[in-house]
Scaffold this motif. Sequence first.
Motif, PDB file in Angstrom:
ATOM      1  N   ASP A   1      67.272 -16.334  27.312  1.00  0.00           N
ATOM      2  CA  ASP A   1      65.785 -16.127  28.117  1.00  0.00           C
ATOM      3  C   ASP A   1      65.388 -15.502  26.725  1.00  0.00           C
ATOM      4  OD1 ASP A   1      65.157 -16.666  31.052  1.00  0.00           O
ATOM      5  OD2 ASP A   1      63.939 -14.441  29.673  1.00  0.00           O
TER       6      ASP A   1
ATOM      7  N   ARG B   1      59.481 -16.968  22.115  1.00  0.00           N
ATOM      8  CA  ARG B   1      58.718 -17.898  22.823  1.00  0.00           C
ATOM      9  C   ARG B   1      57.448 -18.295  21.792  1.00  0.00           C
ATOM     10  NH1 ARG B   1      56.374 -21.004  27.004  1.00  0.00           N
ATOM     11  NH2 ARG B   1      55.171 -22.592  26.546  1.00  0.00           N
TER      12      ARG B   1
ATOM     13  N   ASP C   1      61.664 -15.813  27.740  1.00  0.00           N
ATOM     14  CA  ASP C   1      60.411 -15.911  28.373  1.00  0.00           C
ATOM     15  C   ASP C   1      59.531 -14.924  28.529  1.00  0.00           C
ATOM     16  OD1 ASP C   1      59.447 -17.389  30.658  1.00  0.00           O
ATOM     17  OD2 ASP C   1      59.850 -16.327  31.988  1.00  0.00           O
ATOM     18  N   ASP C   2      59.518 -13.892  28.310  1.00  0.00           N
ATOM     19  CA  ASP C   2      57.822 -13.467  27.846  1.00  0.00           C
ATOM     20  C   ASP C   2      58.664 -11.816  26.894  1.00  0.00           C
ATOM     21  OD1 ASP C   2      59.586 -11.760  29.872  1.00  0.00           O
ATOM     22  OD2 ASP C   2      58.245 -11.739  30.727  1.00  0.00           O
TER      23      ASP C   2
ATOM     24  N   THR D   1      61.521 -21.473  27.467  1.00  0.00           N
ATOM     25  CA  THR D   1      61.711 -20.020  27.341  1.00  0.00           C
ATOM     26  C   THR D   1      63.375 -20.096  27.908  1.00  0.00           C
ATOM     27  OG1 THR D   1      61.343 -20.259  29.940  1.00  0.00           O
ATOM     28  CG2 THR D   1      58.906 -19.644  27.799  1.00  0.00           C
ATOM     29  N   GLN D   2      63.954 -20.638  27.353  1.00  0.00           N
ATOM     30  CA  GLN D   2      65.918 -20.839  28.028  1.00  0.00           C
ATOM     31  C   GLN D   2      66.092 -21.792  27.052  1.00  0.00           C
ATOM     32  OE1 GLN D   2      66.273 -20.676  32.630  1.00  0.00           O
ATOM     33  NE2 GLN D   2      65.496 -17.744  32.208  1.00  0.00           N
TER      34      GLN D   2
END
Lengths: 189, 505
Positions: B218, B346, B220-221, B374-375
């Motif tokens: 993961d 990302r 994502d951010d 993002t995963q």
Amino acid sequence: MSDRQRLARLVPGSSSDFDLLYRLTYDRVVRTCLIVLGGDPAAAQDCAQDTYLRAYRAWPRWRPEAPVEVWLHRIAVNAARSYKRRRMLRELPLLFEGLRARPLPLDDTFAVMRALGQIPSAEATALLLRYFHGYSGEEIAAGMGVPASTIRGRIVRGRSRLRKLLGEVDEDASRSAISALSEFEEKMG
Amino acid sequence: MTGSDHDDGFDETWPRALAEELTRIEMQPRPALARYERRRRGWRIGAVPAWSVAAVLVVTLVSATTLALAATGHVPIGLPGEHGSPVARAPRAASAPTPAAEQTAPGTDAQSLQPSRAAPGPYAFTWKGAPAAPQAWTPGPVDDWDLLATSDYPGDLAGTMQAAYGTDCAPPPSTHQVRALVDSAYICRDRLATAIDGGGDAPKTYGGVYFSPARLADFDDHASSITWQVSTRRLAANDRWDVWLTPFGENLVAPVAPDEMPAFAGPPRDAVHVWMDNGACPGSGQPDTLGVVNGVPIGTVFGVEVFSNYRSTKIDGPGFPPCLEASLPAGPSAGVLTGFQLDVARNHVKFWAPGASKGAPPVYADARVDLPFTQAVLQFAHHSLDPGQADTFQWSDVAVSSAVPFTMLRPGGGTSVHGRQATLALPEAAPAGAFLRFYAFGSIQVSFDGGRTFRAAAPQQVQRAASGEASYWTPVPAGTDHVVIRGTGAGGLPWWVLDVSVWAA
């Protein structure tokens, strides 16, 4: 490390090494195509792409007895000659219709390229590899798969023809070529 | 060449004039590498039919023998552990049971692309076990690992090879013989070893072992760091490993880059791909096994590429790719494993070998990117491309700094299904939004109602083309606890299904 040193380290069959070969040699290969194809830039880029496609097929079988770039230029010259043959076939009907006056893409100021286009391909290739790309006669012979004596003969004959052709250009063209050369040399410092 | 070549400067003048003439011809910018690669790959894919025809002929010749051997093939037995798995793993995240009556419409591909909403956390895993003999690795049935071994044809055998570890798990250079696909991933001395021969008496010229944990990396951010340990001694230039990060809904059971193997379905649509390659390594390398070119030893380098809508963009590191062997303190080793790390965000990818600690660790890729996901499913693979002397890689200590769990159900008996209709019991009822995932040859039908009705298994939509075996990704109704599989062969070859599992995120 120089490009030649990097090229000497390439491993046949390695995909990453082929990518490196592409990056290091593309500009010179496209120039070879450009010269053989008489200055047609679009055709030269297609020729360069075709060269790398052909080279990729043979890449696992390449044997590094000769500089890899000489091998690549040999493929490029063959690709360019194939392209010229195809182009001639496409234009054949036009010749029968009397449209023989196909304009040359190069004007008189391209004296060297035009002269190289008028001498036999094998001799022009030997001259390009020897004096333009800077490979030795032995390296060219290994890359072309012919004896060194054959390459020596081609260079001597090609050089003689080139000198004669460049000497025969009209005065205006000569002045233009010399002027352009002076500007180029100034630009290059 | 001759003494007269440079007598009057003519041979210096005309090349300079030629260079000047060339500068006056307007050229388009140099094509990007990607353009060249697309055309190159186009040629490779174009070569598939002839190659496939030859392969089918070979398979036809050997299939009768292989089928007879497969009938008495090895049956894996797991070591004691949770769900019978010989592994130590993080506690499984709780997942709400789904009532069997909660039937939903079959999912769509878009649905399968939705990211998991589970909270990310660290994941750490290593293979544990000290059996008295090499023990085939059988991942646990619930949320453990996925495992596929294939030789790209309908059968259960690869080539005969001598694999690392003795018959009593004595460490390398001791060896034992491996041929059955189920023996291609095994446990000895707290390590996973993968050994498969895509040459010799293998039916085709490829063998592959693929394994994925039930975790999504993961990022994502934030960044996620994926680390693993693997042996560095290599016996063959054509035995290599690679690592894929692929969006959940686009994962392929056996992704293979076209440059490596045109017969397979090609790469995923979107992915990060790290692969081992061969390089020229003055002063290092592994010349005794990988060879020498022009007096320069061949060794190990790595490439990294990002696939975005099937378009590959190669990522470079700083400078010329360093050879791994030059950075190994004790040289390449079958006994000492080396740590690798893939940092993914990302907008950034870095791949390096922090375990290669002789001097600065080599960095093979470090660049800004724009990933369309993002995963990602994390997938390791060992490829054997007619190597001559097949290799063994040893693995341990896989960790993901930020991961989310997903459901992975592996029914007993799902490793190799063929011949007759088979009913496989899932260890748990399938949750909503689940997909039946397997690798298969032939036309395959599946039933989720005990065999009353069948439907065609759905090939994974994102794969470009399947020459024979293909990845399947079929929506499963929630609550399904049994799967019935049947099929018909093709081209005179039997149907064959490998690595059956149910995935849901």
